[in-house]
Write an enzyme that holds these catalytic residues in place. Structure first.
Site, PDB file in Angstrom:
ATOM      1  N   SER A 183      44.437  38.106  40.877  1.00  0.00           N
ATOM      2  CA  SER A 183      43.179  38.988  40.939  1.00  0.00           C
ATOM      3  C   SER A 183      43.677  40.156  41.484  1.00  0.00           C
ATOM      4  O   SER A 183      44.592  40.402  42.384  1.00  0.00           O
ATOM      5  CB  SER A 183      42.256  38.263  41.837  1.00  0.00           C
ATOM      6  OG  SER A 183      42.468  38.120  43.273  1.00  0.00           O
ATOM      7  N   ASP A 184      42.796  41.172  41.191  1.00  0.00           N
ATOM      8  CA  ASP A 184      42.963  42.495  42.087  1.00  0.00           C
ATOM      9  C   ASP A 184      42.512  42.257  43.373  1.00  0.00           C
ATOM     10  O   ASP A 184      41.747  41.162  43.732  1.00  0.00           O
ATOM     11  CB  ASP A 184      42.185  43.760  41.538  1.00  0.00           C
ATOM     12  CG  ASP A 184      42.632  44.942  41.986  1.00  0.00           C
ATOM     13  OD1 ASP A 184      43.291  44.997  42.790  1.00  0.00           O
ATOM     14  OD2 ASP A 184      42.383  46.057  41.406  1.00  0.00           O
ATOM     15  N   TRP A 185      42.854  42.865  44.439  1.00  0.00           N
ATOM     16  CA  TRP A 185      42.642  42.510  45.943  1.00  0.00           C
ATOM     17  C   TRP A 185      41.249  42.631  46.177  1.00  0.00           C
ATOM     18  O   TRP A 185      40.377  43.308  45.875  1.00  0.00           O
ATOM     19  CB  TRP A 185      43.320  43.471  46.496  1.00  0.00           C
ATOM     20  CG  TRP A 185      44.889  43.394  47.155  1.00  0.00           C
ATOM     21  CD1 TRP A 185      45.215  43.179  48.379  1.00  0.00           C
ATOM     22  CD2 TRP A 185      45.767  43.029  46.254  1.00  0.00           C
ATOM     23  NE1 TRP A 185      46.541  42.930  48.293  1.00  0.00           N
ATOM     24  CE2 TRP A 185      46.998  42.455  47.007  1.00  0.00           C
ATOM     25  CE3 TRP A 185      46.039  42.527  44.700  1.00  0.00           C
ATOM     26  CZ2 TRP A 185      48.272  42.114  46.515  1.00  0.00           C
ATOM     27  CZ3 TRP A 185      47.290  41.946  44.213  1.00  0.00           C
ATOM     28  CH2 TRP A 185      48.265  42.019  45.211  1.00  0.00           C
ATOM     29  N   ALA A 214      44.076  40.767  36.967  1.00  0.00           N
ATOM     30  CA  ALA A 214      42.472  40.766  36.554  1.00  0.00           C
ATOM     31  C   ALA A 214      41.911  41.671  37.528  1.00  0.00           C
ATOM     32  O   ALA A 214      41.974  42.059  38.551  1.00  0.00           O
ATOM     33  CB  ALA A 214      42.011  39.512  36.619  1.00  0.00           C
TER      34      ALA A 214
END
Ligand code: BGC
Length: 794
Positions: A218-220, A186
């Site tokens: 999630s993206d970081w 995401a």
């Protein structure tokens, strides 16, 4: 799975839903789960450490992969990347990046595939298949609309329903439905008011409509809430160990704000991923055979050549006849130090990188190649290379009172640790990292020695303090800036020829991620002198190759491009070299479109993208005719900057005001410099008839009318002049490649899926086919259509 979950209490379950560290997930022996490791992607597999001692095979970057229009090749490269994952203990590759080339200003353009959703979907699916067939998870990212970088953490992409469905979601849909990826990432941004880690698109579309059954991570650092994101279809917060879930999520469940069933659902998906990659007791992942280095090199060399786009070739200058080449001038800023990959999280450290000069010397002999640097294109300091260190650098990891906790020897000036340090170094006890090295470039004159990173740096040169300062990124900098565009400080050092200087660089450790560089810049001759020298070398050669391109300052993550012009005085360099030698080939080493105001004034132009570690060998193969430049543009190359979609949000919002009219689908505006799909190859093609085949496709007859065997990508574009629905003037509806020997006539079937003719009907909330006939035309590019017919899709 449910019986495994029953073995865990709420805290143990929730713990598994946030990363254990920067790259890995927690193990849980109670359910037979081992640690799962993720890694970027997509031009190679970095692994858990960012360290030149653990190099990674560096494949051509994604724009190059899309330029092959060759799914079988990309699937094979997926297998190669899977073998790299296994070699490096990686289970989940954070690739492919399938955001669209909405605008060439996007900094990560090189890391995405194409402006076209169909091509992106097909090439992306091939990579996913190649990875997953070998038991490694693909992570299709970034869902959705992370199509540019400016304010990427916070921007709200405002996209109309048709553009969202027909363009930006379309490749995700094709890949999820067609290749069943095991993970999706995401994005940071919001779409139409919802941050993507909480977006209803996850539940309603990704899972509900398309049946995605993998893990949404999630993206970081993208997760911003506890209950809202946990209540959405986000399954995994990355990275860890901290984050907004953990204890806060346990409390939210206990308070009835998040149902425990939601936690169980996420965990089931996580365990399914574990089973798929072989991280769960008893699971049998698909086996991968290791790739010997010679096979890696051969595959990457062939892939790079297959991606090169021959944009122009007046008088059939290319291929060059090697028997007529006693001396070749190979000039330009990217000639001796080619860019093999773009910047940011996509960076890997290859075992070697063959530059154009290296490649041509290997092919023609050292004596046949003369080289000049041309012009300077970078304004930032570069990390010291192995060749600029006199012997290895010694790194000292210092604790309280400067006690040496560990040392290591390093062959370069770039360092990064994401919370994990060398054995014996406890992150909580580490106070500073010190680099001791002797540096010199061999050249005489004024060098610059310096440091890059965020925090306090102290530099001593030959025992004297040069500076002791805090370097700080701008207050609103992207969290990735410490890697992507760190603050820098350099000091001039004059050295005699062959001279060197002792360096002690100390960096105080203040947080878990430690990333910095020791920088060395050799003396530079003024551009005027270098341009004159390049022209002189060209004039005295049988052919001149000018290698121009972008730099890491232009194409990277966390920022967008300010201009599409080639950096520095490269346009002038091209003109001067072309004026000095009529047999000039311009090689453009860039991951994204650049302006080429000289295009009509030079005989030959070859676009090589970021070609991976075998770039120089592949270039020699193509220039000398050993291989075909097989690529076709996956994206329109604009003639100028006017009228292109903007990457600059206004008041936090980025309006996708162009709607469905992107790239070759755009309405009006200036004609493209090079149209979508363009690429000449070394042979010519004559198109014959196109006929509907009675099913969902057309048959196209064509003849190789050139002197060599070749591969043609037959592209079919649809249009609809008479319909009631607003549509682009034309759009890619299908494509197929065909190979033929010289002179041979062949027939190729091009599948035209029903979806190519459907449009998103906002009122129906569904894809709908407008009744009636569509015009379909086949040809060599969006700007070179050779035959047409009409077709009524079923
Ligand atoms: C990037 C992702 C990447 C992640 C981990 C993020 O900043 O947007 O593409 O996978 O970092 O490096």
């Amino acid at each position: 799975m449910p019986e495994r979950l029953a073995r865990l209490g709420l805290e143990r379950k929730v713990r598994l839903l946030t990363g254990a560290d920067f790259w890995a997930l927690h193990a849980e022996p109670a359910v037979g789960l081992r640690r799962i490791v993720t890694s970027d992607g997509p031009a190679g597999v970095r692994g858990e450490r960012w360290d030149e001692r653990e190099p990674s095979a560096n494949a051509p970057s994604p724009t190059a992969l899309a330029a092959t229009w060759d799914e079988a090749r990309v699937e094979r490269l997926g297998g190669l990347l899977a073998a790299e994952c296994r070699r490096k203990g990686v289970d989940v590759l954070l690739a492919p990046t399938i955001n669209l080339h909405r605008t060439p200003f996007a900094g990560r353009h090189f890391e995405c595939l194409s402006e076209d959703p169909l091509l992106t979907g097909r090439i992306g699916a091939a990579l996913v298949r190649g990875l997953q067939a070998a038991g490694v998870a693909a992570t299709v990212k970034h869902f959705v609309a992370n199509d540019s970088e400016t304010e990427r953490m916070t921007l709200d992409a405002r996209i109309g329903a048709r553009a969202l469905r027909e363009l930006y979601l379309a490749p995700f849909e094709a890949i999820v439905r067609g290749a069943r990826p095991w993970a999706v990432m995401a994005a940071y941004n919001s779409v139409n008011g919802h941050t993507m880690t909480e977006s209803p698109l996850l539940t309603d579309v990704l899972e509900g409509e398309w049946g995605f059954d993998g893990v949404v991570m999630s993206d970081w650092f993208a997760t911003r809430s506890t209950a809202e994101s946990a209540g959405a279809a986000l399954d995994l917060v990355m990275p860890g160990p901290d984050g907004p879930w953990g204890e806060a999520l346990v409390a939210a469940v206990r308070a009835g704000r998040v149902p425990e069933a939601a936690v169980d659902r996420k965990l089931q998906r996580l365990l399914r991923l574990a089973e798929r990659v072989g991280a769960l007791d008893g699971a049998q992942p698909a086996a991968t055979a290791p790739w010997p280095p010679e096979s890696v090199a051969a595959e990457l060399r062939a892939a790079a050549a297959a991606s090169f786009v021959l944009a122009r070739n007046t008088g059939d200058l290319l291929p060059l006849d090697r028997r007529a080449l006693r001396r070749v001038a190979v000039v330009g800023p990217n000639a001796a130090v080619a860019r093999t990959l773009g910047g940011g999280s996509a960076t890997v450290l290859p075992p070697y990188a063959i530059s154009p000069v290296d490649g041509l010397r290997a092919a023609l002999g050292d004596g046949a190649v003369v080289h000049g640097a041309g012009v300077t294109t970078r304004s930032r300091l570069a990390a010291a290379t192995a060749a600029e260190l006199r012997g290895d650098a010694e790194l000292r990891f210092l604790g309280d009172g400067d006690a040496v906790l560990a040392t290591e020897r390093r062959a370069g000036g770039g360092y990064a640790w994401h919370g994990a340090f060398p054995a014996g170094v406890d992150a909580t006890a580490l106070r500073a990292v010190e680099v001791r090295a002797r540096v010199g470039t061999g050249a005489a004159g004024e060098h610059v020695v310096g440091a890059s990173g965020a925090g306090r740096f102290r530099l001593e040169l030959d025992g004297r303090l040069a500076f002791d300062e805090r370097l700080a990124p701008p207050p609103d900098a992207d969290p990735g800036a410490v890697h992507m565009r760190p603050p820098q400080r350099g000091v001039p050092v004059t050295l005699p020829a062959g001279g060197s200087v002792d360096v002690v660089l100390r960096h105080d450790v203040e947080q878990a991620i430690v990333a910095f560089q020791l920088n060395v810049e050799p003396p530079r001759r003024p551009d005027d002198e270098e341009i004159a020298r390049a022209a002189e070398l060209a004039a005295g050669a049988d052919a001149a190759i000018v290698v121009v391109g972008t730099t890491e300052e232009v194409e990277s993550e966390s920022f967008d491009r300010e201009t599409l012009a080639l950096p520095g005085r490269q346009d002038e360099l091209v003109r001067r070299v072309a004026a000095a030698n009529p047999r000039t080939v311009v090689v453009v080493n860039a991951g994204a479109p650049v302006l080429m105001p000289w295009l009509d004034d030079v005989p030959a132009v070859l676009l090589t993208w970021f070609g991976g570690q075998e770039l120089g060998h592949a270039l020699a193969d193509v220039l000398l005719g050993e291989r075909e430049p097989g690529g076709r543009l996956p994206t329109t190359w604009p003639a100028g900057e006017d009228g292109l979609p903007s990457a600059r949000p206004v008041d936090g919002a980025l309006e996708y005001a162009e709607g469905i009219f992107v790239g070759h689908r755009a309405r009006g505006g200036p004609p493209a410099l090079l149209p979508f799909g363009h690429g000449l190859g070394y042979t010519g093609w004559e198109y014959g008839a196109i006929e509907p085949d009675g099913g969902d496709g057309v048959r196209v007859r064509l003849r190789n009318r050139g002197p060599r065997p070749g591969r043609e990508v037959v592209q079919v574009y649809a249009s609809r002049g008479d319909g009631a629905v607003e549509r682009p003037p034309r759009w890619l509806a299908g494509y197929a490649a065909v190979e033929a020997p010289a002179g041979a006539e062949v027939e190729v079937r091009v599948e035209l899926p029903r979806r190519s003719f459907e449009h998103w009907d906002e009122r129906a909330g569904a894809f709908v086919l407008e009744p009636g006939a569509f015009d379909v035309a086949a040809g060599r590019s969006a700007g070179d259509l050779r035959c047409a017919t009409r077709l009524t899709p079923a």
